[in-house]
Design a protein around this motif. Structure first.
Motif, PDB file in Angstrom:
ATOM      1  N   GLN A 128       0.805  -1.205   0.000  1.00 47.21           N
ATOM      2  CA  GLN A 128       0.000   0.000   0.000  1.00 47.21           C
ATOM      3  C   GLN A 128       0.849   1.271   0.000  1.00 47.21           C
ATOM      4  OE1 GLN A 128      -3.273   0.081  -0.399  1.00 47.21           O
ATOM      5  NE2 GLN A 128      -3.305  -2.135  -0.490  1.00 47.21           N
ATOM      6  N   GLY A 129       2.151   1.146   0.265  1.00 50.98           N
ATOM      7  CA  GLY A 129       3.034   2.306   0.284  1.00 50.98           C
ATOM      8  C   GLY A 129       2.980   3.075   1.590  1.00 50.98           C
ATOM      9  N   TRP A 130       2.580   2.411   2.674  1.00 46.61           N
ATOM     10  CA  TRP A 130       2.465   3.074   3.973  1.00 46.61           C
ATOM     11  C   TRP A 130       3.786   2.980   4.732  1.00 46.61           C
ATOM     12  CZ3 TRP A 130      -2.504  -0.054   5.276  1.00 46.61           C
ATOM     13  CH2 TRP A 130      -3.574   0.480   4.567  1.00 46.61           C
ATOM     14  N   ASN A 131       4.084   4.007   5.529  1.00 43.81           N
ATOM     15  CA  ASN A 131       5.199   3.941   6.468  1.00 43.81           C
ATOM     16  C   ASN A 131       4.714   3.124   7.661  1.00 43.81           C
ATOM     17  OD1 ASN A 131       6.610   5.705   4.813  1.00 43.81           O
ATOM     18  ND2 ASN A 131       5.708   7.475   5.813  1.00 43.81           N
ATOM     19  N   TYR A 132       5.503   2.173   8.103  1.00 45.54           N
ATOM     20  CA  TYR A 132       5.060   1.300   9.185  1.00 45.54           C
ATOM     21  C   TYR A 132       6.184   1.080  10.169  1.00 45.54           C
ATOM     22  CZ  TYR A 132       7.660  -2.422   6.867  1.00 45.54           C
ATOM     23  OH  TYR A 132       8.654  -3.181   6.313  1.00 45.54           O
ATOM     24  N   TYR A 133       5.798   0.689  11.365  1.00 45.42           N
ATOM     25  CA  TYR A 133       6.753   0.206  12.354  1.00 45.42           C
ATOM     26  C   TYR A 133       6.121  -0.981  13.063  1.00 45.42           C
ATOM     27  CZ  TYR A 133       4.050   2.988  15.707  1.00 45.42           C
ATOM     28  OH  TYR A 133       3.040   3.525  16.463  1.00 45.42           O
ATOM     29  N   VAL A 134       6.968  -1.908  13.454  1.00 49.99           N
ATOM     30  CA  VAL A 134       6.501  -3.160  14.056  1.00 49.99           C
ATOM     31  C   VAL A 134       6.733  -3.095  15.555  1.00 49.99           C
ATOM     32  CG1 VAL A 134       6.781  -5.657  14.119  1.00 49.99           C
ATOM     33  CG2 VAL A 134       7.037  -4.434  11.964  1.00 49.99           C
ATOM     34  N   GLN A 135       5.692  -3.342  16.316  1.00 51.81           N
ATOM     35  CA  GLN A 135       5.779  -3.398  17.774  1.00 51.81           C
ATOM     36  C   GLN A 135       5.729  -4.871  18.169  1.00 51.81           C
ATOM     37  OE1 GLN A 135       2.653  -1.271  19.691  1.00 51.81           O
ATOM     38  NE2 GLN A 135       3.550  -1.484  21.700  1.00 51.81           N
ATOM     39  N   GLU A 136       6.881  -5.399  18.552  1.00 47.03           N
ATOM     40  CA  GLU A 136       6.975  -6.815  18.904  1.00 47.03           C
ATOM     41  C   GLU A 136       6.243  -7.084  20.225  1.00 47.03           C
ATOM     42  OE1 GLU A 136       8.220  -9.284  17.165  1.00 47.03           O
ATOM     43  OE2 GLU A 136       9.008  -8.026  15.561  1.00 47.03           O
ATOM     44  N   PRO A 137       5.554  -8.213  20.337  1.00 43.87           N
ATOM     45  CA  PRO A 137       4.853  -8.524  21.584  1.00 43.87           C
ATOM     46  C   PRO A 137       5.823  -8.969  22.667  1.00 43.87           C
ATOM     47  CG  PRO A 137       4.589 -10.308  20.042  1.00 43.87           C
ATOM     48  CD  PRO A 137       5.314  -9.214  19.305  1.00 43.87           C
ATOM     49  N   LYS A 138       5.489  -8.647  23.891  1.00 42.07           N
ATOM     50  CA  LYS A 138       6.280  -9.104  25.031  1.00 42.07           C
ATOM     51  C   LYS A 138       5.732 -10.463  25.449  1.00 42.07           C
ATOM     52  CE  LYS A 138       7.473  -8.080  29.754  1.00 42.07           C
ATOM     53  NZ  LYS A 138       6.981  -7.470  30.970  1.00 42.07           N
ATOM     54  N   GLU A 139       6.571 -11.454  25.365  1.00 38.31           N
ATOM     55  CA  GLU A 139       6.141 -12.804  25.722  1.00 38.31           C
ATOM     56  C   GLU A 139       6.113 -12.938  27.244  1.00 38.31           C
ATOM     57  OE1 GLU A 139       4.993 -15.047  23.663  1.00 38.31           O
ATOM     58  OE2 GLU A 139       5.407 -13.737  21.963  1.00 38.31           O
ATOM     59  N   PRO A 140       5.026 -13.454  27.801  1.00 36.73           N
ATOM     60  CA  PRO A 140       4.955 -13.600  29.256  1.00 36.73           C
ATOM     61  C   PRO A 140       5.891 -14.690  29.761  1.00 36.73           C
ATOM     62  CG  PRO A 140       3.029 -14.567  28.234  1.00 36.73           C
ATOM     63  CD  PRO A 140       3.806 -13.907  27.141  1.00 36.73           C
ATOM     64  N   LYS A 141       6.502 -14.432  30.886  1.00 32.88           N
ATOM     65  CA  LYS A 141       7.399 -15.405  31.499  1.00 32.88           C
ATOM     66  C   LYS A 141       6.577 -16.275  32.444  1.00 32.88           C
ATOM     67  CE  LYS A 141      11.434 -15.702  34.440  1.00 32.88           C
ATOM     68  NZ  LYS A 141      12.379 -14.959  35.277  1.00 32.88           N
ATOM     69  N   PHE A 142       6.630 -17.565  32.241  1.00 29.04           N
ATOM     70  CA  PHE A 142       5.864 -18.490  33.062  1.00 29.04           C
ATOM     71  C   PHE A 142       6.663 -18.848  34.311  1.00 29.04           C
ATOM     72  CE2 PHE A 142       4.553 -22.779  34.309  1.00 29.04           C
ATOM     73  CZ  PHE A 142       3.212 -22.545  34.539  1.00 29.04           C
ATOM     74  N   VAL A 143       6.052 -18.640  35.464  1.00 31.06           N
ATOM     75  CA  VAL A 143       6.677 -18.980  36.741  1.00 31.06           C
ATOM     76  C   VAL A 143       5.886 -20.131  37.342  1.00 31.06           C
ATOM     77  CG1 VAL A 143       7.284 -18.134  39.017  1.00 31.06           C
ATOM     78  CG2 VAL A 143       7.404 -16.598  37.065  1.00 31.06           C
ATOM     79  N   LYS A 144       6.555 -21.245  37.551  1.00 27.36           N
ATOM     80  CA  LYS A 144       5.883 -22.404  38.120  1.00 27.36           C
ATOM     81  C   LYS A 144       5.624 -22.151  39.599  1.00 27.36           C
ATOM     82  CE  LYS A 144       6.259 -27.364  38.547  1.00 27.36           C
ATOM     83  NZ  LYS A 144       7.098 -28.537  38.324  1.00 27.36           N
ATOM     84  N   LYS A 145       4.389 -22.345  40.000  1.00 28.40           N
ATOM     85  CA  LYS A 145       4.003 -22.096  41.385  1.00 28.40           C
ATOM     86  C   LYS A 145       3.413 -23.363  41.992  1.00 28.40           C
ATOM     87  CE  LYS A 145       2.772 -17.373  40.289  1.00 28.40           C
ATOM     88  NZ  LYS A 145       1.693 -16.424  40.164  1.00 28.40           N
ATOM     89  N   ALA A 146       3.624 -23.515  43.279  1.00 30.53           N
ATOM     90  CA  ALA A 146       3.042 -24.642  43.998  1.00 30.53           C
ATOM     91  C   ALA A 146       2.534 -24.125  45.347  1.00 30.53           C
ATOM     92  CB  ALA A 146       4.066 -25.748  44.202  1.00 30.53           C
ATOM     93  N   TYR A 147       1.429 -24.676  45.783  1.00 32.69           N
ATOM     94  CA  TYR A 147       0.843 -24.231  47.040  1.00 32.69           C
ATOM     95  C   TYR A 147       1.752 -24.554  48.221  1.00 32.69           C
ATOM     96  CZ  TYR A 147      -2.531 -23.805  50.827  1.00 32.69           C
ATOM     97  OH  TYR A 147      -3.162 -23.444  51.972  1.00 32.69           O
ATOM     98  N   GLY A 148       2.486 -25.637  48.134  1.00 30.08           N
ATOM     99  CA  GLY A 148       3.364 -26.042  49.237  1.00 30.08           C
ATOM    100  C   GLY A 148       4.538 -25.092  49.456  1.00 30.08           C
ATOM    101  N   ASP A 149       4.861 -24.280  48.449  1.00 32.94           N
ATOM    102  CA  ASP A 149       5.961 -23.322  48.598  1.00 32.94           C
ATOM    103  C   ASP A 149       5.652 -22.246  49.640  1.00 32.94           C
ATOM    104  OD1 ASP A 149       7.368 -24.700  46.745  1.00 32.94           O
ATOM    105  OD2 ASP A 149       6.889 -23.359  45.072  1.00 32.94           O
ATOM    106  N   ASN A 150       4.394 -22.033  49.957  1.00 36.93           N
ATOM    107  CA  ASN A 150       4.033 -21.041  50.983  1.00 36.93           C
ATOM    108  C   ASN A 150       4.481 -21.480  52.378  1.00 36.93           C
ATOM    109  OD1 ASN A 150       2.810 -19.423  49.079  1.00 36.93           O
ATOM    110  ND2 ASN A 150       0.815 -20.416  49.349  1.00 36.93           N
ATOM    111  N   TYR A 151       4.662 -22.774  52.593  1.00 38.96           N
ATOM    112  CA  TYR A 151       4.990 -23.293  53.916  1.00 38.96           C
ATOM    113  C   TYR A 151       6.394 -23.883  53.999  1.00 38.96           C
ATOM    114  CZ  TYR A 151       0.022 -22.674  54.171  1.00 38.96           C
ATOM    115  OH  TYR A 151      -1.230 -22.132  54.127  1.00 38.96           O
ATOM    116  N   LYS A 152       7.220 -23.633  52.992  1.00 38.62           N
ATOM    117  CA  LYS A 152       8.589 -24.134  52.992  1.00 38.62           C
ATOM    118  C   LYS A 152       9.437 -23.374  53.989  1.00 38.62           C
ATOM    119  CE  LYS A 152      10.303 -25.860  48.627  1.00 38.62           C
ATOM    120  NZ  LYS A 152      10.920 -25.401  47.397  1.00 38.62           N
ATOM    121  N   TYR A 153      10.440 -24.065  54.501  1.00 35.82           N
ATOM    122  CA  TYR A 153      11.380 -23.411  55.398  1.00 35.82           C
ATOM    123  C   TYR A 153      12.374 -22.590  54.569  1.00 35.82           C
ATOM    124  CZ  TYR A 153      15.297 -22.590  58.481  1.00 35.82           C
ATOM    125  OH  TYR A 153      16.292 -21.999  59.187  1.00 35.82           O
ATOM    126  N   SER A 154      12.544 -21.336  54.956  1.00 40.99           N
ATOM    127  CA  SER A 154      13.581 -20.502  54.343  1.00 40.99           C
ATOM    128  C   SER A 154      14.379 -19.879  55.481  1.00 40.99           C
ATOM    129  CB  SER A 154      12.959 -19.430  53.459  1.00 40.99           C
ATOM    130  OG  SER A 154      12.109 -18.603  54.194  1.00 40.99           O
TER     131      SER A 154
END
Length: 164
Positions: A128-154
Motif C-alpha cells: 500500500q506504500g504506507w510507512n510502518y513500524y513493528v511493535q513486537e509482543p512481550k512474551e509472558p514469562k511463566f513462573v511455576k508455582k506450587a501451594y506447598g511453597d508457601n509453607y517451605k522453610y527458608s
C-alpha cells in the motif's frame, strides 16, 4: 424443479470450491510428489492505482499483536497481527456535547485490519506504500508455582508476619 437462480448459484459455488486455495508459498507437484518453493516476487506498490487520498499515503501504521486483557485468563484475540493507523495530532478533535465522548474527523483512526502472520501485515503495508513500524509482543514469562511453597522453610526473614 429448481429455478435458474438456484441452479446458477449452485454452479458458482461448486466452481469456487473446486479451485484449490493457496495459503502458503509452497506448491505441490502432482507428477513428482515433491515440494517446490515458489519464487518470491518483488513487492509492487498499488498506491498509484488505489485512488486513496494523498494524506493517507503519508500516515504511519503500527503493526502489532495485541496482549491479552489483564482481567481475563483467555487468549482470545491475541494470536492475530493487526494494523492500525496512528492518530493525527491536528485531526479536528472535539468533545461530543450529548455524551461527552471525544469525536474526530479522522475516518482512518478506527480502522484496524487483521493478519495471520507478521510477514503478511508487513507485505500488505509495503504494497500500500504506507510507512510502518513493528511493535513486537512481550512474551509472558511463566513462573511455576506450587501451594506447598508457601509453607517451605527458608533461613531468611519470615515472609508472613502474624499480629495475634
Amino acid at each position: 424443479m429448481s429455478s435458474p437462480l438456484v441452479t446458477r448459484t449452485a454452479l458458482l459455488c461448486r466452481a469456487s470450491f473446486a479451485k484449490p486455495a493457496v495459503f502458503s508459498t509452497v506448491r505441490f507437484s502432482s507428477s513428482l510428489k515433491d515440494v517446490q518453493p515458489v519464487e518470491v516476487q518483488p513487492v509492487l506498490s498499488v498506491e498509484n492505482l488505489s485512488g486513496a487520498a494523498e494524506e493517507l499515503l503519508d500516515r504511519n501504521v503500527r503493526i502489532f499483536r495485541p496482549a491479552r486483557t489483564p482481567t481475563q485468563q483467555g487468549k482470545n484475540g491475541t494470536r492475530m497481527w493487526r494494523i492500525d493507523f496512528d492518530i493525527i495530532e491536528d485531526g479536528n478533535r472535539w468533545e461530543n456535547p450529548l455524551m461527552g465522548w471525544a469525536s474526530s474527523s479522522d475516518y482512518q483512526q478506527a480502522l484496524t485490519m487483521k493478519f495471520f502472520t507478521k510477514d503478511d501485515a508487513i507485505h500488505f503495508a509495503e504494497k500500500q506504500g504506507w510507512n510502518y513500524y513493528v511493535q513486537e509482543p512481550k512474551e509472558p514469562k511463566f513462573v511455576k508455582k506450587a501451594y506447598g511453597d508457601n509453607y517451605k522453610y527458608s533461613p531468611g526473614k519470615l515472609r508472613m508476619i502474624k499480629t495475634k
